[in-house]
Design a protein around this motif. Structure first.
Motif, mmCIF file in Angstrom:
data_model
loop_
_atom_site.group_PDB
_atom_site.id
_atom_site.type_symbol
_atom_site.label_atom_id
_atom_site.label_comp_id
_atom_site.label_asym_id
_atom_site.label_seq_id
_atom_site.Cartn_x
_atom_site.Cartn_y
_atom_site.Cartn_z
ATOM 1 N N LYS A 132 0.816 -1.215 0.000
ATOM 2 C CA LYS A 132 0.000 0.000 0.000
ATOM 3 C C LYS A 132 0.857 1.275 0.000
ATOM 4 O O LYS A 132 0.346 2.363 -0.133
ATOM 5 C CB LYS A 132 -0.945 -0.022 1.194
ATOM 6 N N GLN A 133 2.157 1.154 0.148
ATOM 7 C CA GLN A 133 3.059 2.301 0.227
ATOM 8 C C GLN A 133 3.429 2.864 -1.139
ATOM 9 O O GLN A 133 4.205 3.808 -1.237
ATOM 10 C CB GLN A 133 4.345 1.899 0.970
ATOM 11 N N LEU A 134 2.900 2.329 -2.206
ATOM 12 C CA LEU A 134 3.318 2.732 -3.550
ATOM 13 C C LEU A 134 2.950 4.172 -3.895
ATOM 14 O O LEU A 134 3.614 4.789 -4.723
ATOM 15 C CB LEU A 134 2.721 1.785 -4.595
ATOM 16 N N ASP A 135 1.911 4.736 -3.253
ATOM 17 C CA ASP A 135 1.538 6.111 -3.554
ATOM 18 C C ASP A 135 2.625 7.098 -3.157
ATOM 19 O O ASP A 135 2.718 8.178 -3.724
ATOM 20 C CB ASP A 135 0.219 6.475 -2.871
ATOM 21 N N GLN B 133 10.278 -3.312 -21.331
ATOM 22 C CA GLN B 133 10.746 -2.225 -20.483
ATOM 23 C C GLN B 133 10.762 -2.656 -19.016
ATOM 24 O O GLN B 133 10.144 -3.638 -18.630
ATOM 25 C CB GLN B 133 9.869 -0.980 -20.648
ATOM 26 N N THR B 134 11.470 -1.860 -18.213
ATOM 27 C CA THR B 134 11.567 -2.103 -16.781
ATOM 28 C C THR B 134 10.951 -0.933 -16.035
ATOM 29 O O THR B 134 11.265 0.225 -16.313
ATOM 30 C CB THR B 134 13.037 -2.257 -16.356
ATOM 31 N N LEU B 135 10.082 -1.250 -15.092
ATOM 32 C CA LEU B 135 9.458 -0.253 -14.225
ATOM 33 C C LEU B 135 10.001 -0.460 -12.818
ATOM 34 O O LEU B 135 9.909 -1.563 -12.272
ATOM 35 C CB LEU B 135 7.941 -0.411 -14.235
ATOM 36 N N ALA B 136 10.577 0.586 -12.261
ATOM 37 C CA ALA B 136 11.129 0.502 -10.906
ATOM 38 C C ALA B 136 10.331 1.413 -9.971
ATOM 39 O O ALA B 136 9.901 2.491 -10.361
ATOM 40 C CB ALA B 136 12.585 0.936 -10.912
ATOM 41 N N PHE B 137 10.132 0.936 -8.744
ATOM 42 C CA PHE B 137 9.475 1.724 -7.712
ATOM 43 C C PHE B 137 10.513 2.046 -6.639
ATOM 44 O O PHE B 137 11.133 1.142 -6.072
ATOM 45 C CB PHE B 137 8.279 0.987 -7.121
ATOM 46 N N LEU B 138 10.671 3.344 -6.374
ATOM 47 C CA LEU B 138 11.687 3.814 -5.434
ATOM 48 C C LEU B 138 11.004 4.504 -4.260
ATOM 49 O O LEU B 138 10.412 5.572 -4.419
ATOM 50 C CB LEU B 138 12.615 4.809 -6.139
ATOM 51 N N PRO B 139 11.086 3.914 -3.071
ATOM 52 C CA PRO B 139 10.452 4.539 -1.905
ATOM 53 C C PRO B 139 11.214 5.789 -1.482
ATOM 54 O O PRO B 139 12.398 5.949 -1.819
ATOM 55 C CB PRO B 139 10.509 3.458 -0.837
ATOM 56 N N PRO B 140 10.549 6.678 -0.738
ATOM 57 C CA PRO B 140 11.246 7.877 -0.258
ATOM 58 C C PRO B 140 12.413 7.492 0.647
ATOM 59 O O PRO B 140 12.346 6.476 1.345
ATOM 60 C CB PRO B 140 10.183 8.637 0.523
ATOM 61 N N VAL B 141 13.450 8.286 0.606
ATOM 62 C CA VAL B 141 14.642 8.029 1.396
ATOM 63 C C VAL B 141 14.650 9.009 2.575
ATOM 64 O O VAL B 141 14.386 10.186 2.403
ATOM 65 C CB VAL B 141 15.920 8.221 0.549
ATOM 66 N N SER B 142 14.941 8.478 3.736
ATOM 67 C CA SER B 142 15.061 9.357 4.896
ATOM 68 C C SER B 142 16.439 9.187 5.490
ATOM 69 O O SER B 142 17.107 8.186 5.277
ATOM 70 C CB SER B 142 13.989 9.035 5.938
ATOM 71 N N GLY B 143 16.856 10.166 6.171
ATOM 72 C CA GLY B 143 18.179 10.100 6.783
ATOM 73 C C GLY B 143 18.513 11.417 7.442
ATOM 74 O O GLY B 143 17.731 12.347 7.450
ATOM 75 N N GLY B 144 19.701 11.487 7.937
ATOM 76 C CA GLY B 144 20.073 12.698 8.667
ATOM 77 C C GLY B 144 21.342 13.284 8.189
ATOM 78 O O GLY B 144 21.935 13.038 7.228
#
Length: 77
Positions: free
Chosen positions: A42-45, A66-77
Motif C-alpha cells: 500500500k506504500q506505492l503512492d 521495459q523495466t518499471l522501478a518503484f523507489l520509496p522515499p529516502v530518509s536520513g540525517g
C-alpha cells in the motif's frame, strides 16, 4: 513482458526484488493496483516510479521489454 523492480522496504513487503508481468503494455497506475491486490503493497503512492531509468507518472505506459522501478522515499540525517 514487463519487469518490475522493487527497492528497500518494498522488497520486504513483496518478498522479492523483481516481478515479471506478462503484459504487452500497462500503465504505471495499473501496475500499482496489481501490486496492491497481489502483494498488499500500500506504500506505492509515496514512491517514485521510473521506466527504464526515467521518472514516470501514473498515466505513463510501460511497454513489453521495459523495466518499471518503484523507489520509496529516502530518509536520513
Amino acid at each position: 513482458m514487463v519487469k518490475i523492480l522493487l527497492f528497500a522496504e518494498l522488497q520486504e513487503f513483496a518478498d522479492t526484488q523483481e516481478i515479471i508481468l506478462n503484459e504487452e503494455s500497462i500503465t504505471v497506475k495499473e501496475v500499482k493496483q496489481l501490486l496492491v491486490e497481489y502483494y498488499q503493497i500500500k506504500q506505492l503512492d509515496a514512491c517514485m516510479a521510473a521506466i527504464d531509468e526515467e521518472f514516470a507518472g501514473e498515466d505513463d505506459i510501460v511497454q513489453s521489454g521495459q523495466t518499471l522501478a518503484f523507489l520509496p522515499p529516502v530518509s536520513g540525517g
